[in-house]
Scaffold this active site. Structure first.
Site, PDB file in Angstrom:
ATOM      1  N   ASP A 151     -12.224  63.492  64.140  1.00 51.74           N
ATOM      2  CA  ASP A 151     -12.847  62.755  65.367  1.00 51.74           C
ATOM      3  C   ASP A 151     -12.576  63.992  66.756  1.00 51.74           C
ATOM      4  O   ASP A 151     -11.379  63.767  67.266  1.00 51.74           O
ATOM      5  CB  ASP A 151     -12.327  61.471  65.739  1.00 51.74           C
ATOM      6  N   HIS A 190     -19.710  58.868  74.952  1.00 47.73           N
ATOM      7  CA  HIS A 190     -18.363  58.492  75.146  1.00 47.73           C
ATOM      8  C   HIS A 190     -17.666  57.349  76.022  1.00 47.73           C
ATOM      9  O   HIS A 190     -16.633  56.701  75.582  1.00 47.73           O
ATOM     10  CB  HIS A 190     -17.701  59.872  76.007  1.00 47.73           C
ATOM     11  N   TYR A 221     -12.877  67.036  75.067  1.00 47.10           N
ATOM     12  CA  TYR A 221     -11.591  67.531  74.378  1.00 47.10           C
ATOM     13  C   TYR A 221     -11.261  68.964  74.324  1.00 47.10           C
ATOM     14  O   TYR A 221     -10.331  69.665  74.119  1.00 47.10           O
ATOM     15  CB  TYR A 221     -11.303  67.158  72.780  1.00 47.10           C
ATOM     16  N   LYS A 237     -18.595  63.685  70.706  1.00 44.58           N
ATOM     17  CA  LYS A 237     -19.031  62.519  71.766  1.00 44.58           C
ATOM     18  C   LYS A 237     -19.750  63.293  73.079  1.00 44.58           C
ATOM     19  O   LYS A 237     -19.315  64.103  73.270  1.00 44.58           O
ATOM     20  CB  LYS A 237     -17.977  61.802  72.186  1.00 44.58           C
TER      21      LYS A 237
HETATM   22  N1  LIG Z   1     -13.522  57.307  72.705  1.00 43.75           N
HETATM   23  C1  LIG Z   1     -12.231  57.418  73.454  1.00 43.75           C
HETATM   24  O1  LIG Z   1     -12.602  57.139  74.660  1.00 43.75           O
HETATM   25  C2  LIG Z   1     -11.189  58.035  73.087  1.00 43.75           C
HETATM   26  C3  LIG Z   1      -9.988  57.795  73.840  1.00 43.75           C
HETATM   27  C4  LIG Z   1      -8.943  58.336  73.481  1.00 43.75           C
HETATM   28  C5  LIG Z   1      -8.577  58.910  72.120  1.00 43.75           C
HETATM   29  N2  LIG Z   1      -9.579  58.830  71.462  1.00 43.75           N
HETATM   30  C6  LIG Z   1      -9.632  59.362  70.017  1.00 43.75           C
HETATM   31  O2  LIG Z   1      -8.586  58.571  69.339  1.00 43.75           O
HETATM   32  C7  LIG Z   1      -7.566  59.663  68.612  1.00 43.75           C
HETATM   33  C8  LIG Z   1      -6.376  58.960  68.701  1.00 43.75           C
HETATM   34  O3  LIG Z   1      -5.728  58.334  69.998  1.00 43.75           O
HETATM   35  P1  LIG Z   1      -4.546  58.802  70.792  1.00 43.75           P
HETATM   36  O4  LIG Z   1      -4.220  60.188  70.616  1.00 43.75           O
HETATM   37  O5  LIG Z   1      -4.855  58.423  72.123  1.00 43.75           O
HETATM   38  O6  LIG Z   1      -3.721  57.910  70.357  1.00 43.75           O
HETATM   39  P2  LIG Z   1      -2.853  57.256  68.971  1.00 43.75           P
HETATM   40  O7  LIG Z   1      -3.256  58.262  68.009  1.00 43.75           O
HETATM   41  O8  LIG Z   1      -2.644  55.833  68.953  1.00 43.75           O
HETATM   42  O9  LIG Z   1      -1.146  57.993  69.246  1.00 43.75           O
HETATM   43  C9  LIG Z   1      -0.941  59.360  69.401  1.00 43.75           C
HETATM   44  C10 LIG Z   1       0.745  59.421  69.541  1.00 43.75           C
HETATM   45  O10 LIG Z   1       1.290  58.894  68.406  1.00 43.75           O
HETATM   46  C11 LIG Z   1       2.154  59.538  67.913  1.00 43.75           C
HETATM   47  N3  LIG Z   1       2.193  59.676  66.660  1.00 43.75           N
HETATM   48  C12 LIG Z   1       1.156  59.506  65.642  1.00 43.75           C
HETATM   49  N4  LIG Z   1       1.365  59.222  64.332  1.00 43.75           N
HETATM   50  C13 LIG Z   1       2.739  58.896  64.286  1.00 43.75           C
HETATM   51  C14 LIG Z   1       4.007  58.716  63.448  1.00 43.75           C
HETATM   52  N5  LIG Z   1       3.512  58.417  62.188  1.00 43.75           N
HETATM   53  N6  LIG Z   1       5.138  58.381  63.889  1.00 43.75           N
HETATM   54  C15 LIG Z   1       5.461  58.771  65.127  1.00 43.75           C
HETATM   55  N7  LIG Z   1       4.482  59.083  66.283  1.00 43.75           N
HETATM   56  C16 LIG Z   1       3.294  59.199  65.744  1.00 43.75           C
HETATM   57  C17 LIG Z   1       1.582  60.926  68.348  1.00 43.75           C
HETATM   58  O11 LIG Z   1       2.920  62.101  68.214  1.00 43.75           O
HETATM   59  P3  LIG Z   1       2.633  63.756  68.180  1.00 43.75           P
HETATM   60  O12 LIG Z   1       1.135  63.902  68.879  1.00 43.75           O
HETATM   61  O13 LIG Z   1       3.512  63.902  69.166  1.00 43.75           O
HETATM   62  O14 LIG Z   1       2.708  64.026  66.850  1.00 43.75           O
HETATM   63  C18 LIG Z   1       0.930  60.949  69.542  1.00 43.75           C
HETATM   64  O15 LIG Z   1       1.982  61.082  70.636  1.00 43.75           O
HETATM   65  C19 LIG Z   1      -7.605  60.755  69.614  1.00 43.75           C
HETATM   66  O16 LIG Z   1      -7.264  61.872  69.316  1.00 43.75           O
HETATM   67  C20 LIG Z   1      -9.339  61.058  69.879  1.00 43.75           C
HETATM   68  O17 LIG Z   1      -9.632  61.475  68.846  1.00 43.75           O
HETATM   69  C21 LIG Z   1     -10.972  58.526  71.756  1.00 43.75           C
END
Ligand SMILES: NC(=O)c1ccc[n+]([C@@H]2O[C@H](COP(=O)([O-])OP(=O)(O)OC[C@H]3O[C@@H](n4cnc5c(N)ncnc54)[C@H](OP(=O)(O)O)[C@@H]3O)[C@@H](O)[C@H]2O)c1
Length: 283
Positions: free
Chosen positions: A44, A107, A49, A74
């Protein structure tokens, strides 16, 4: 990997790898390559990004056939119009270095979303994208889009995790046949999640990490999750959720954690559009 079938018959992996904030070539290539080795096929990304080129590079370097992957990208706000969407799509495709995109999403629900959607419908009919969808469309935004849409969105990607479960919106999506997909699926490991006695007890009982418990909850709820993690160990851990099951009682205990808490921009907050639209573009 388990898949969910979208409303147009396309199969989408139930779990993917999110690449937001992997904004150097080194970190993005390392993350996506580790994810592919671990078995992820849904990646994704987004124009915003600024890492589509590296995602495409990692996919090509894997040597795996293109059709094994499910690549999502997106359209950003400055291109939210009919003409803008056409340009945005071509630029994303070019940066990714791919012939087609599996899922192309609006998005955010702001700007001329109806015009942009018309362009996505054309691209879909031309076979240049296998499925089209939206992100951050709450019920009012969806209802507005559906007044003019000829093709129903296949996916609605929104912030979703145990502290923000969106039960009403998800019921509505189920009625319409739109697949829910969670961004920030592990709630960016917010302290309220890492300190949760409910999740802690479940993690101990099943011999799994807290993130794995949350991701298993998404899977059993029928929500596609796209966790982002930087290190190989966490990347492997997050996809290793198929060898245990949460009971109905355990699912209910997690459901009871919902308190409508956004860790990030809430699409219905009137200040979100201005804040997001002021981000630098240039792509
Ligand atoms: N459509 C939208 O508007 C939108 C908005 C935001 C995000 N997104 C998408 O959603 C994806 C994920 O969202 P997000 O990055 O905001 O939040 P997330 O995946 O809920 O959280 C990421 C955070 O959690 C940590 N983490 C992940 N797995 C872990 C585990 N097994 N143990 C401990 N810590 C863990 C990561 O650490 P480290 O990175 O330090 O390893 C990072 O700090 C994004 O990458 C993007 O592709 C879309």
């Amino acid at each position: 990997m388990k898949t969910f079938v979208l409303n147009n018959g396309v199969e989408m992996p139930a779990l993917g790898y999110g690449v937001f904030k992997l904004d150097t070539q080194e970190s993005c290539l390392a993350g996506v390559s580790a994810a592919i080795r671990a078995g992820y096929r849904l990646i994704d990304t987004a124009a915003m990004y600024r890492n589509e080129a590296w995602v495409g590079q990692a996919v090509r370097q894997s040597g795996l056939p293109r059709e094994e992957f499910f690549i999502t990208t997106k359209l950003w706000l400055h291109q939210m119009s009919y003409e803008g969407a056409k340009v945005g799509f071509e630029r994303s495709l070019e940066r990714l270095g791919l012939e087609y995109i599996d899922l192309f999403l609006l998005h955010w629900p702001y700007g001329d979303a109806a015009g942009a959607w018309r362009a996505l419908e054309e691209l879909y009919r031309q076979g240049r994208v296998r499925a089209i969808g939206v992100c951050n469309f709450t019920r009012p935004y969806l209802d507005k889009l559906l007044q003019t849409a000829e093709i129903l969105p296949a996916v609605d990607q929104m912030e979703c995790h145990p502290l923000l479960q969106l039960p009403e919106l998800r019921r509505y999506l189920a009625q319409k046949g739109i697949q829910p997909e969670a961004w920030s699926p592990v709630g960016r490991m917010h302290p309220e999640l890492t300190g949760s006695p409910v999740l802690g007890a479940l993690a101990q009982k099943h011999g799994k990490s807290l993130a794995q418990i949350i991701l298993r909850w998404h899977l059993q709820e029928g929500i596609v999750a796209i966790p982002k993690a930087a290190g190989e160990e966490k990347i492997r851990q997050n996809i290793d959720i198929l060898d245990f099951e949460l009971s109905e009682e355990e699912m209910a205990a997690i459901r009871a954690m919902d308190r409508g808490f956004h860790t990030n921009d809430d699409p219905d907050d009137p200040t979100s559009e201005g804040r997001l639209a002021s981000r630098p573009t240039g792509f």
